[in-house]
Design a protein around this motif. Structure first.
Motif, PDB file in Angstrom:
ATOM      1  N   UNK A 146     -12.911 -59.157   7.192  1.00 24.55           N
ATOM      2  CA  UNK A 146     -13.651 -60.381   7.338  1.00 24.55           C
ATOM      3  C   UNK A 146     -13.267 -61.305   6.197  1.00 24.55           C
ATOM      4  N   UNK A 147     -13.187 -62.557   6.482  1.00 24.86           N
ATOM      5  CA  UNK A 147     -12.796 -63.535   5.476  1.00 24.86           C
ATOM      6  C   UNK A 147     -13.963 -63.851   4.565  1.00 24.86           C
ATOM      7  N   UNK A 148     -13.667 -64.045   3.289  1.00 25.50           N
ATOM      8  CA  UNK A 148     -14.699 -64.441   2.338  1.00 25.50           C
ATOM      9  C   UNK A 148     -14.954 -65.925   2.506  1.00 25.50           C
ATOM     10  N   UNK A 149     -16.198 -66.304   2.441  1.00 24.21           N
ATOM     11  CA  UNK A 149     -16.526 -67.720   2.529  1.00 24.21           C
ATOM     12  C   UNK A 149     -17.756 -67.995   1.702  1.00 24.21           C
ATOM     13  N   UNK A 150     -17.774 -69.160   1.114  1.00 27.64           N
ATOM     14  CA  UNK A 150     -18.906 -69.543   0.276  1.00 27.64           C
ATOM     15  C   UNK A 150     -19.308 -70.957   0.654  1.00 27.64           C
ATOM     16  N   UNK A 173     -27.916 -72.315  -2.225  1.00 27.06           N
ATOM     17  CA  UNK A 173     -28.414 -71.231  -3.071  1.00 27.06           C
ATOM     18  C   UNK A 173     -27.780 -69.934  -2.586  1.00 27.06           C
ATOM     19  N   UNK A 174     -27.413 -69.067  -3.509  1.00 30.84           N
ATOM     20  CA  UNK A 174     -26.602 -67.896  -3.214  1.00 30.84           C
ATOM     21  C   UNK A 174     -27.143 -67.060  -2.049  1.00 30.84           C
ATOM     22  N   UNK A 209     -18.080 -68.185   7.339  1.00 33.25           N
ATOM     23  CA  UNK A 209     -17.433 -67.379   8.358  1.00 33.25           C
ATOM     24  C   UNK A 209     -18.200 -66.079   8.471  1.00 33.25           C
ATOM     25  N   UNK A 210     -18.575 -65.740   9.698  1.00 30.30           N
ATOM     26  CA  UNK A 210     -19.337 -64.518   9.933  1.00 30.30           C
ATOM     27  C   UNK A 210     -18.640 -63.706  11.007  1.00 30.30           C
ATOM     28  N   UNK A 211     -18.856 -62.405  10.943  1.00 29.28           N
ATOM     29  CA  UNK A 211     -18.353 -61.514  11.979  1.00 29.28           C
ATOM     30  C   UNK A 211     -19.553 -60.868  12.644  1.00 29.28           C
ATOM     31  N   UNK A 212     -19.554 -60.919  13.988  1.00 29.34           N
ATOM     32  CA  UNK A 212     -20.635 -60.289  14.741  1.00 29.34           C
ATOM     33  C   UNK A 212     -20.072 -59.139  15.552  1.00 29.34           C
ATOM     34  N   UNK A 213     -20.954 -58.219  15.915  1.00 33.14           N
ATOM     35  CA  UNK A 213     -20.557 -57.102  16.757  1.00 33.14           C
ATOM     36  C   UNK A 213     -20.344 -57.558  18.187  1.00 33.14           C
ATOM     37  N   UNK A 265     -24.234 -63.476   2.136  1.00 31.34           N
ATOM     38  CA  UNK A 265     -25.211 -64.527   2.436  1.00 31.34           C
ATOM     39  C   UNK A 265     -25.728 -64.358   3.861  1.00 31.34           C
ATOM     40  N   UNK A 266     -27.066 -64.283   4.032  1.00 28.89           N
ATOM     41  CA  UNK A 266     -27.621 -64.133   5.384  1.00 28.89           C
ATOM     42  C   UNK A 266     -27.429 -65.405   6.211  1.00 28.89           C
ATOM     43  N   UNK A 267     -27.052 -65.207   7.466  1.00 30.92           N
ATOM     44  CA  UNK A 267     -26.859 -66.324   8.387  1.00 30.92           C
ATOM     45  C   UNK A 267     -27.528 -65.953   9.702  1.00 30.92           C
ATOM     46  N   UNK A 268     -28.387 -66.818  10.176  1.00 30.66           N
ATOM     47  CA  UNK A 268     -29.021 -66.633  11.472  1.00 30.66           C
ATOM     48  C   UNK A 268     -28.353 -67.525  12.496  1.00 30.66           C
ATOM     49  N   UNK A 269     -28.018 -66.952  13.627  1.00 27.63           N
ATOM     50  CA  UNK A 269     -27.437 -67.718  14.726  1.00 27.63           C
ATOM     51  C   UNK A 269     -28.438 -67.721  15.868  1.00 27.63           C
ATOM     52  N   UNK A 270     -28.722 -68.905  16.408  1.00 31.73           N
ATOM     53  CA  UNK A 270     -29.635 -69.015  17.552  1.00 31.73           C
ATOM     54  C   UNK A 270     -28.908 -69.732  18.676  1.00 31.73           C
ATOM     55  N   UNK A 271     -29.032 -69.170  19.885  1.00 29.81           N
ATOM     56  CA  UNK A 271     -28.406 -69.765  21.059  1.00 29.81           C
ATOM     57  C   UNK A 271     -29.137 -69.282  22.300  1.00 29.81           C
TER      58      UNK A 271
END
Length: 190
Positions: free
Chosen positions: A1-5, A9-10, A44-48, A65-71
């Motif tokens: 997975x690619x690192x992304x920042x 806030x962290x 950049x996030x990777x999902x199952x 970093x936590x990321x929530x995706x809603x769709x």
């Protein structure tokens, strides 16, 4: 997975719910994603693979970093999909590759068909779903590579199968192998 920042806030949770399109299909969007990555405004996030159809997905970037995706649940996320956060940052979605065991047989080995059928039967008794594409038998990963390779090699020796090459592959989601998980036992009246 690619690192992304992203410049937030962290460990602030980021919520992305506005779908912008797919960077693999839209050159303009791909350029925008590239610029956002360079500016530190893209996560950049990777999902199952099984998460693609969910309506709410909690994932993390490589940095944690936590990321929530809603769709909506009526469509599934694909490799290269881009969503936008409330803060205006982009989220680039990667879908994990499908791990598989691949069995290839040397065409010059001249294995007895009964031995090959017995191998398939034995894999079925292990409850290891298989599918055939061309001349390759793909086996769904249901145990560790070492465990599965050991079992297959032992079966090949016991069945006197020659020229068997066991390898492990990771198929991208667009080339994923589908397995039927239907396993029914029926009783027949005599």
């Amino acid at each position: 997975m690619r690192a992304s920042v992203v410049k937030t806030n962290v460990m602030e949770r980021v919520l992305a719910q506005t779908y912008l399109g797919n960077a693999r299909e839209d050159e303009g969007l791909a350029k925008r994603v590239g610029q956002a990555i360079a500016a530190g405004l893209c996560l950049e996030v990777e999902i199952g693979r099984s998460d693609r159809t969910k309506g709410r997905i909690l994932t993390r970037t490589a940095s944690g970093q936590p990321v929530g995706l809603m769709k909506d649940r009526d469509w599934q996320l694909r490799e290269g999909d881009v969503l936008e956060t409330v803060q205006g940052h982009l989220v680039l979605v990667h879908v994990e590759a499908q791990p598989l065991m691949a069995l290839r047989f040397s065409p010059n080995a001249h294995n007895h068909p009964t031995a090959l059928v017995q191998l398939g039967h034995t894999l079925g008794n292990q409850h290891w779903p298989i599918t055939v594409r061309g001349d390759v038998v793909y086996v769904e990963m249901v145990a560790t590579q070492a465990q599965m390779e050991k079992v297959v090699n032992e079966m090949a020796i016991a069945l006197k199968i020659k020229g068997l090459k066991v390898s492990f592959e990771a198929k991208p989601v667009e080339d994923a192998v589908e397995f039927l998980h239907h396993h029914a036992h029926t009783a027949h009246a005599h």
